[in-house]
Motif scaffolding. Sequence first.
Motif: not given
Length: 708
Positions: A617-646
Amino acid sequence: MSFDHLLTSSKRRELLQNLGIGHGSDVFSTGLFRKAECNAETAISQRSIPRANPDHLRPIFDRFATKEIKGKKLMTPEDFIRGYLGLYTEENYNKETVRLLASAADTTKDGDISFEEFCAFEALLCSPDALYLTAFELFDRNASDTISCDEFEAVIRHTQPLHDQDFDFSSEFIKRYFGADKQRNVNYHSFCQLLHDFYEEQGIQAFKRYDKNGNGTISSLDFQQIMTTVKGHLLTDFVRHNLIAVSGGGASGHKVTFPYYAAFNSLLAKMELIKRVYVSTTRGNLDIEMTKEEFLHAIQSYTQVTPYEVEILFHLSELNHPGRKTLCLKDIQAIDPERLKRVSQMDRLINIKAVHHKDDRGVGTAFLESAYRFLLGSVAGACGATAVYPIDLVKTRMQNQRTSGSFVGEVMYKNSLDCFKKVVKFEGLLGLYRGLLPQIVGVAPEKAIKLTMNDYMRDKFTKDGKIPLYGEIIAGGTGGMCQVVFTNPLEIVKIRLQTAGEVQQAGKKIGVFTVLKELGFLGLYKGSRACFLRDIPFSAIYFPAYAHAKLASADEDGMNSPGTLFASAFIAGVPAAGLVTPADVIKTRLQVAARAGQTTYNGVIDCARKLIKEEGPMSLWKGTAARVCRSSPQFAVTLLTYEVLQRLFYVDFAGSRPTGSELATTKTIQDESSTNPDHVGGYKLAAATFSGIEHKFGLFLPKFETSK
């Protein structure tokens, strides 16, 4: 020592005398004044415009100075006010007013302005309390650095409000400041308080004068007369035109009680606080309309605001938009004098208003707004994807790693860090960016669609500036669903390229066109069900969490700084990315090309079953840390850029704006600087300062000579 203290009359004279400076000395040939000036200037911690260089002021002074005594050029009051500052240029100007204004720069009060005084007044104009200091210099007619009752009365009687409404200078109010015999002088700080309290006292005296029966009431017409003469500097055109209506009377109608009169004047003096309460309560969402009950609840912690004042505020608000018993920012702006309030200000590269009013918004405007958001979302998405692409590559490699199969030693990576090191070792630094180009090409429309659709749906669910939680969830989920049309082809090509490095070590070379040829058009949407299962819940969780994190992290003005925007977007990405990891693992396995001996899958359910059976069952959670470490900063940069541009490229389509983005640094009347090239340093603020004295303190000086 604060430089402010050098700006009062006695201190400035003391500085000049200590340096041996008088009307007949060539101060700048010794360089002493320049040195003292520089030392004093460093003590100024806050000012909106830097000091002028005396070398620049000298030719300007000489050009406008028309009087000369013993080879020393001097400015007359007319030279300074009319010639240099360009004020009171009319032919029948009031000479006493010009003399009074010029006396603010005339430290010695001898009727003329020397170059040294000219420079000293420029320093005064740069000080934080220039309005009060300038007013003090106007009243200090004998250069004593204190103000007597006679001096105060002489200047006050010259102002327009005293022409319209007399004042009793033998009242208890005057005696409290100047003593029972009116012989006590007041210093600078006492004068500031006196000036603040004087027009309140004049208003009280005016009310008593009209309250002929002594029963504590006046007519609505009397109320209008007092307000337009004594309190005219606090009235906007809207309030001025509605004084009779708001007091509920007419020529023979309603009586205005003293409590109402006091509450009305108190409200006008607190409009900046009223605006702060509104903005703080709405957390920067300036489209929200507050009810009276909501506002009363919000002012519980503000003892300065009374329920009576709130009652008057909402009465004025209803007059501003009949039929609605709510309060919005536009109502506050209609009551708050433009010349006194702090104006929301942001430096923008583009500032365009597409429509004048929300009612003018049509289908074409809505389409342009979506196109505008799509363009900014594309740029923001590309920035976010590039920033975290190496983390995304490691995440994909880890999720694709099999713990069962026919290959011996198939487990290539111990953990995410080991994966990162091996990619760099065997494929070089550029290996971390394998597949970045199609990611950039695809992620721009992908993120643009997600952001645009979320904003679009939020607009649909928003009513009176408020959106329910279910509306936020549906809006986010819709954005995630619509992005899949771009996400799936992008993801499958990206994943094939990211895992290609493992195959290329065996001598095979795989590129974008190789992947496209192998997959075909329908193959680009392989695993799309899993993509839906991942992206819809992700966005449904992410966008509401982001919106509420912004509200929680906004400052007291409801403003989100770039730091709080980044933190809000980062925090919202943690639960969103972590909770949808199983769907992401399934999508990855479906989209990766299985090698010989590896398990193949026939759909989402089949993949989930085989993963649990073969890898646990734990195989379904493979890469959770890497995914969080990728998605959180990615969307942080994306939303920051989006709102600053506006913010930087601001185009107002009359739709909903991002909350926490409207307010920024504020400016006062002193920032309205002159564009005259001769007005350098503090003199850029001279005209605005004299205007501020009138509108802040009510010291309206007559502009023209009265006919005798």
